[in-house]
Design a protein around this motif. Sequence first.
Motif, mmCIF file in Angstrom:
data_model
loop_
_atom_site.group_PDB
_atom_site.id
_atom_site.type_symbol
_atom_site.label_atom_id
_atom_site.label_comp_id
_atom_site.label_asym_id
_atom_site.label_seq_id
_atom_site.Cartn_x
_atom_site.Cartn_y
_atom_site.Cartn_z
ATOM 1 N N GLU A 141 15.239 22.762 -31.339
ATOM 2 C CA GLU A 141 14.835 22.756 -29.663
ATOM 3 C C GLU A 141 13.729 23.705 -29.739
ATOM 4 N N PHE A 181 10.271 25.296 -27.262
ATOM 5 C CA PHE A 181 9.913 25.608 -25.675
ATOM 6 C C PHE A 181 8.388 25.790 -25.627
ATOM 7 N N ASP A 202 5.072 26.495 -22.483
ATOM 8 C CA ASP A 202 4.703 26.874 -21.160
ATOM 9 C C ASP A 202 3.205 26.910 -20.891
ATOM 10 N N GLY A 235 4.112 28.605 -26.960
ATOM 11 C CA GLY A 235 5.174 27.849 -27.293
ATOM 12 C C GLY A 235 5.669 28.434 -28.601
ATOM 13 N N CYS A 278 9.365 27.811 -31.451
ATOM 14 C CA CYS A 278 10.642 27.183 -31.919
ATOM 15 C C CYS A 278 11.630 28.004 -32.747
ATOM 16 N N GLU A 333 12.606 19.230 -26.488
ATOM 17 C CA GLU A 333 11.390 20.196 -26.044
ATOM 18 C C GLU A 333 11.625 20.457 -24.753
ATOM 19 N N TRP A 334 11.744 21.783 -24.438
ATOM 20 C CA TRP A 334 11.990 22.092 -23.071
ATOM 21 C C TRP A 334 10.511 22.610 -22.255
ATOM 22 N N CYS A 335 10.415 22.121 -21.120
ATOM 23 C CA CYS A 335 9.203 22.489 -20.398
ATOM 24 C C CYS A 335 9.381 22.708 -19.062
ATOM 25 N N ASP A 336 9.030 23.482 -18.208
ATOM 26 C CA ASP A 336 9.167 23.906 -16.858
ATOM 27 C C ASP A 336 8.400 23.388 -15.822
ATOM 28 N N ILE A 377 13.256 22.958 -17.718
ATOM 29 C CA ILE A 377 14.116 24.130 -17.693
ATOM 30 C C ILE A 377 13.453 24.948 -16.533
ATOM 31 N N ASN A 410 12.679 30.530 -18.785
ATOM 32 C CA ASN A 410 11.842 30.152 -19.996
ATOM 33 C C ASN A 410 11.050 31.312 -20.371
ATOM 34 N N ALA A 434 8.416 31.593 -23.885
ATOM 35 C CA ALA A 434 7.292 30.903 -23.579
ATOM 36 C C ALA A 434 6.392 31.446 -22.399
#
Length: 282
Positions: A97, A99, A101, A109, A111, A185-188, A229, A234, A237
């Motif tokens: 995973e 992250f 921002d 970012g 990991c 991949e987490w992104c807000d 996310i 977050n 990030a």
Amino acid sequence: LRSLLLSIWGLHARLHARREPAREAELRQVLPSSIYSRIKSILSREKAAFIWARRLTMQLDEPLRHALDHIRHYVSSTDRPWEAKIGTLIPRDPQVEAFGDASEIGGGGYCAGLQFWFDVLWSPQVQTAMQLPPTSPDYIHINMLEFVVVILVLAALIVAFQTLTPVELATWFPEGLPAIPVIREWCDNTSAVSWANKVTTGSPHGQKLLGIYSELLRSFDLSLRSDHIAGERNVAADFLSRPTNCALSHAARAEQIFQSHPSMRTWRIFLPSPELLQLITF
């Protein structure tokens, strides 16, 4: 149901000579949404058949001819296979995973699984362009910067996989590196998430960025899924993307990050190549 379908086709026949947006608007207005969504695919197939059956000609100017030649060459090139591997199509649990921002100041970012982080500052030109009116051709929306971070995270992931040491490989992947690693991949930012998953957008700037994103995906076998996310979750990030002092040296900024997130002190720092930075420059 039979009567309803006959009525739909009757309405469709009456609207056939009208412009397509007007036809669809009237169908959407008179039909229940559940019926409209079902019949829309039928209408799309009919429209495609109608266009295919026409024998119309058009003049091609030089820019359009060049674009068509480029597309033909691209899709017929033997060094760029177009088949999709099954490991990239079937949803699976992620093995790694990451992250990311973006803010109006910069992007960042990280990991934890592959132990890397990065942060970038936007140029004064980018920061100025974000303050322009949305009608300006030079205006830059935050959605584009969020997607730039998505691209940087993807590039960092690829580099991390390609440079794994034997010790890291044995520690993080004791059963061996998967043939197609599964990444989440987490992104807000919901727009960036949609662009990454659908690999399409109506934004001209976004289309340019999607070309870079697509080529990165084609350069390394991995299965990437972007998910949303909440911004308040977050945290790391968010911190990476919002430096409190843009005049700090890289070493001072890194120490500031380590004070807030001590585990990153032993991680690698991803430095995007000048070529990649040039590609994503607006």
